[in-house]
Design a protein around this motif. Sequence first.
Motif, PDB file in Angstrom:
ATOM      1  N   MET A 149       0.822  -1.210   0.000  1.00 53.84           N
ATOM      2  CA  MET A 149       0.000   0.000   0.000  1.00 53.84           C
ATOM      3  C   MET A 149       0.856   1.260   0.000  1.00 53.84           C
ATOM      4  O   MET A 149       0.422   2.307  -0.498  1.00 53.84           O
ATOM      5  CB  MET A 149      -0.939  -0.010   1.211  1.00 53.84           C
ATOM      6  CG  MET A 149      -1.984  -1.113   1.184  1.00 53.84           C
ATOM      7  SD  MET A 149      -2.944  -1.216   2.719  1.00 53.84           S
ATOM      8  CE  MET A 149      -3.709   0.406   2.752  1.00 53.84           C
ATOM      9  N   CYS A 150       2.080   1.168   0.553  1.00 52.79           N
ATOM     10  CA  CYS A 150       2.966   2.337   0.556  1.00 52.79           C
ATOM     11  C   CYS A 150       3.270   2.815  -0.862  1.00 52.79           C
ATOM     12  O   CYS A 150       3.501   4.006  -1.094  1.00 52.79           O
ATOM     13  CB  CYS A 150       4.270   2.008   1.284  1.00 52.79           C
ATOM     14  SG  CYS A 150       4.128   1.883   3.075  1.00 52.79           S
ATOM     15  N   ALA A 196       0.940   5.504  -2.069  1.00 52.88           N
ATOM     16  CA  ALA A 196       0.893   6.790  -1.375  1.00 52.88           C
ATOM     17  C   ALA A 196       0.980   7.937  -2.379  1.00 52.88           C
ATOM     18  O   ALA A 196       1.827   7.938  -3.279  1.00 52.88           O
ATOM     19  CB  ALA A 196       2.024   6.889  -0.358  1.00 52.88           C
ATOM     20  N   GLN A 197       0.109   8.925  -2.223  1.00 53.47           N
ATOM     21  CA  GLN A 197       0.043  10.038  -3.163  1.00 53.47           C
ATOM     22  C   GLN A 197       0.954  11.191  -2.780  1.00 53.47           C
ATOM     23  O   GLN A 197       1.295  12.016  -3.626  1.00 53.47           O
ATOM     24  CB  GLN A 197      -1.403  10.542  -3.254  1.00 53.47           C
ATOM     25  CG  GLN A 197      -2.377   9.491  -3.758  1.00 53.47           C
ATOM     26  CD  GLN A 197      -2.040   9.013  -5.154  1.00 53.47           C
ATOM     27  OE1 GLN A 197      -1.771   9.808  -6.047  1.00 53.47           O
ATOM     28  NE2 GLN A 197      -2.036   7.688  -5.353  1.00 53.47           N
ATOM     29  N   ASN A 198       1.338  11.238  -1.516  1.00 53.62           N
ATOM     30  CA  ASN A 198       2.220  12.322  -1.065  1.00 53.62           C
ATOM     31  C   ASN A 198       3.020  11.851   0.134  1.00 53.62           C
ATOM     32  O   ASN A 198       2.857  10.719   0.615  1.00 53.62           O
ATOM     33  CB  ASN A 198       1.395  13.578  -0.717  1.00 53.62           C
ATOM     34  CG  ASN A 198       0.247  13.272   0.233  1.00 53.62           C
ATOM     35  OD1 ASN A 198       0.434  12.692   1.297  1.00 53.62           O
ATOM     36  ND2 ASN A 198      -0.962  13.648  -0.180  1.00 53.62           N
ATOM     37  N   LYS A 239       2.990  12.835   3.291  1.00 56.70           N
ATOM     38  CA  LYS A 239       2.250  12.642   4.539  1.00 56.70           C
ATOM     39  C   LYS A 239       1.547  11.284   4.562  1.00 56.70           C
ATOM     40  O   LYS A 239       1.564  10.585   5.592  1.00 56.70           O
ATOM     41  CB  LYS A 239       1.237  13.768   4.733  1.00 56.70           C
ATOM     42  CG  LYS A 239       1.883  15.119   5.011  1.00 56.70           C
ATOM     43  CD  LYS A 239       0.821  16.188   5.245  1.00 56.70           C
ATOM     44  CE  LYS A 239       1.481  17.537   5.547  1.00 56.70           C
ATOM     45  NZ  LYS A 239       0.467  18.611   5.761  1.00 56.70           N
ATOM     46  N   SER A 240       0.905  10.923   3.460  1.00 58.16           N
ATOM     47  CA  SER A 240       0.235   9.622   3.423  1.00 58.16           C
ATOM     48  C   SER A 240       1.242   8.485   3.520  1.00 58.16           C
ATOM     49  O   SER A 240       0.954   7.440   4.127  1.00 58.16           O
ATOM     50  CB  SER A 240      -0.586   9.494   2.142  1.00 58.16           C
ATOM     51  OG  SER A 240       0.245   9.584   0.996  1.00 58.16           O
ATOM     52  N   PHE A 241       2.427   8.685   2.961  1.00 58.88           N
ATOM     53  CA  PHE A 241       3.460   7.655   3.086  1.00 58.88           C
ATOM     54  C   PHE A 241       3.889   7.491   4.547  1.00 58.88           C
ATOM     55  O   PHE A 241       4.100   6.363   5.006  1.00 58.88           O
ATOM     56  CB  PHE A 241       4.676   8.010   2.232  1.00 58.88           C
ATOM     57  CG  PHE A 241       5.818   7.046   2.379  1.00 58.88           C
ATOM     58  CD1 PHE A 241       5.837   5.862   1.654  1.00 58.88           C
ATOM     59  CD2 PHE A 241       6.865   7.302   3.253  1.00 58.88           C
ATOM     60  CE1 PHE A 241       6.885   4.955   1.795  1.00 58.88           C
ATOM     61  CE2 PHE A 241       7.918   6.411   3.398  1.00 58.88           C
ATOM     62  CZ  PHE A 241       7.919   5.234   2.670  1.00 58.88           C
ATOM     63  N   LEU A 299       1.281   5.371   6.383  1.00 62.63           N
ATOM     64  CA  LEU A 299       1.374   3.964   6.003  1.00 62.63           C
ATOM     65  C   LEU A 299       2.651   3.331   6.553  1.00 62.63           C
ATOM     66  O   LEU A 299       2.648   2.157   6.958  1.00 62.63           O
ATOM     67  CB  LEU A 299       1.336   3.828   4.484  1.00 62.63           C
ATOM     68  CG  LEU A 299      -0.021   4.129   3.825  1.00 62.63           C
ATOM     69  CD1 LEU A 299       0.109   4.177   2.309  1.00 62.63           C
ATOM     70  CD2 LEU A 299      -1.061   3.093   4.242  1.00 62.63           C
ATOM     71  N   ARG A 300       3.724   4.077   6.566  1.00 58.66           N
ATOM     72  CA  ARG A 300       4.979   3.548   7.118  1.00 58.66           C
ATOM     73  C   ARG A 300       4.842   3.275   8.614  1.00 58.66           C
ATOM     74  O   ARG A 300       5.373   2.286   9.130  1.00 58.66           O
ATOM     75  CB  ARG A 300       6.111   4.547   6.873  1.00 58.66           C
ATOM     76  CG  ARG A 300       7.475   4.061   7.305  1.00 58.66           C
ATOM     77  CD  ARG A 300       7.985   2.977   6.385  1.00 58.66           C
ATOM     78  NE  ARG A 300       9.109   2.261   6.979  1.00 58.66           N
ATOM     79  CZ  ARG A 300       9.787   1.299   6.380  1.00 58.66           C
ATOM     80  NH1 ARG A 300       9.457   0.943   5.151  1.00 58.66           N
ATOM     81  NH2 ARG A 300      10.783   0.679   6.985  1.00 58.66           N
ATOM     82  N   LYS A 306       8.709   3.471  -5.709  1.00 57.07           N
ATOM     83  CA  LYS A 306       7.490   2.683  -5.570  1.00 57.07           C
ATOM     84  C   LYS A 306       7.737   1.214  -5.886  1.00 57.07           C
ATOM     85  O   LYS A 306       7.268   0.320  -5.168  1.00 57.07           O
ATOM     86  CB  LYS A 306       6.399   3.247  -6.472  1.00 57.07           C
ATOM     87  CG  LYS A 306       5.887   4.608  -6.016  1.00 57.07           C
ATOM     88  CD  LYS A 306       4.678   5.047  -6.812  1.00 57.07           C
ATOM     89  CE  LYS A 306       4.134   6.371  -6.268  1.00 57.07           C
ATOM     90  NZ  LYS A 306       2.911   6.792  -6.986  1.00 57.07           N
TER      91      LYS A 306
END
Length: 431
Positions: free
Chosen positions: A143-144, A147-149, A151-153, A156-157, A216
């Motif tokens: 799912m990482c 990540a679109q940016n 912050k979302s990464f 998820l991390r 990615k």
Amino acid sequence: QQQQQQEQQQQSQQGDGDARKQPDSVGVERPHAKRPKSARLNGVVGLNTAIDVMGAGWYQVGIGLLCGLSEAADGIQQISVSFLIHSFGQLFHLKNHSKALIGSFSGGGMLLGALVWGRISDLRGRKFAFVGTLLMTGIIGLMCALAQNFKSFLVLRFLLCIGIGGNVPLAFTVFTEFSPRLNRGAYLTMLEAFWALGAVASCVIALFVLPTQGWKAYVVWCSIPSIALGIAGIFVLPESPRYLVIHGRIDEAELILDSMAETNGRPQYKGLRLAEASETFESSNVRDLFSPSLRVSTIGLFVMYFSLSFGCGIFIWLPTLLQSKKMAVMSMYRSMIIMALSQIPGVIFASFLVERVGRRPAIAVFFLFGSLTTGLFALAESHRIVVIATILMEFFLAGANGSLSAYTVIKLTDDNSNNNSYSCYHLFFCR
């Protein structure tokens, strides 16, 4: 004559009762179904004694291989942070304090994961937690890549590292509960060698994937081993016999020991009867670590793990540090592989040393030289000295981590043989 027969019957019954009392905390008397008796051991025996007589054989090799490969998968994910920090810094033009958030979120996730999954392994079983942590790590790792940016990464991390934080100590726990006490310290130390192999694999994947396919694809490749091992664990990993005994599932534990005897080539020990645990499962909690018998060890281990984290944390920043010393990108990748490889002989030497001179002297030696070589790394200027200093630093820090992990597990199992305190022990890995 009748009186003599009655006395003989009473003595016989008393002898049978004594046979059910075992010296190594196996617990209380219980009725047993009829099972074939062992050729050498009669009556009820303790779990530790039963595993000791099985010896170390192919059964332990299989369990150790699965636990070791899970450590390698965790090593791949943990070392991937080193290259992601470097790649994100260039891709998103991040400042140092922003790049540091990747490592901080990873550490926070591991802290929470060790606490949560430690308790889950006590309640639902070692197998459930072991498989769950691997699948969680692998799936969220995939799912990482979505990540679109930045912050979302980070979010998820953090979730991914909850799985890593649970699986790293669980691998030691599972292997310990299937291993005989003889040379157990050396076996546990050798598990760290698999983590080093994972670090090497992470560097190799970065060398071939990052420059051509991007970050990615890199996180996808790093997540595949965790998913594969999680699926394999569903089918091949048995439940821990210690967990089964503590929860009163004696018959299931005895069947696992029968399989162990058969696999290890010791069929004469099939049919051993286990006694129930003398302590209840609920009696274990974090306060046990600060009991009079463990208080000094607990504080000392917390300090040592916390201190060791600063040395181990240097590896996360190595790509950035090497680039700051004007090292070419491809040379940096190759240097990282060599540095990761240096951990393997360090762990092997540690497994030899803990059995020869003892665990505490081995820990002292590795900590001392680890600190000295870390200082040498800090003062190095030329590329050659930097690489040499890093190789020595990783050698001694890997040995320190392996010997300290083995000491932690064995210290708790020796001092709390009646208590299921592994969820407490996971706290040491929250560094």
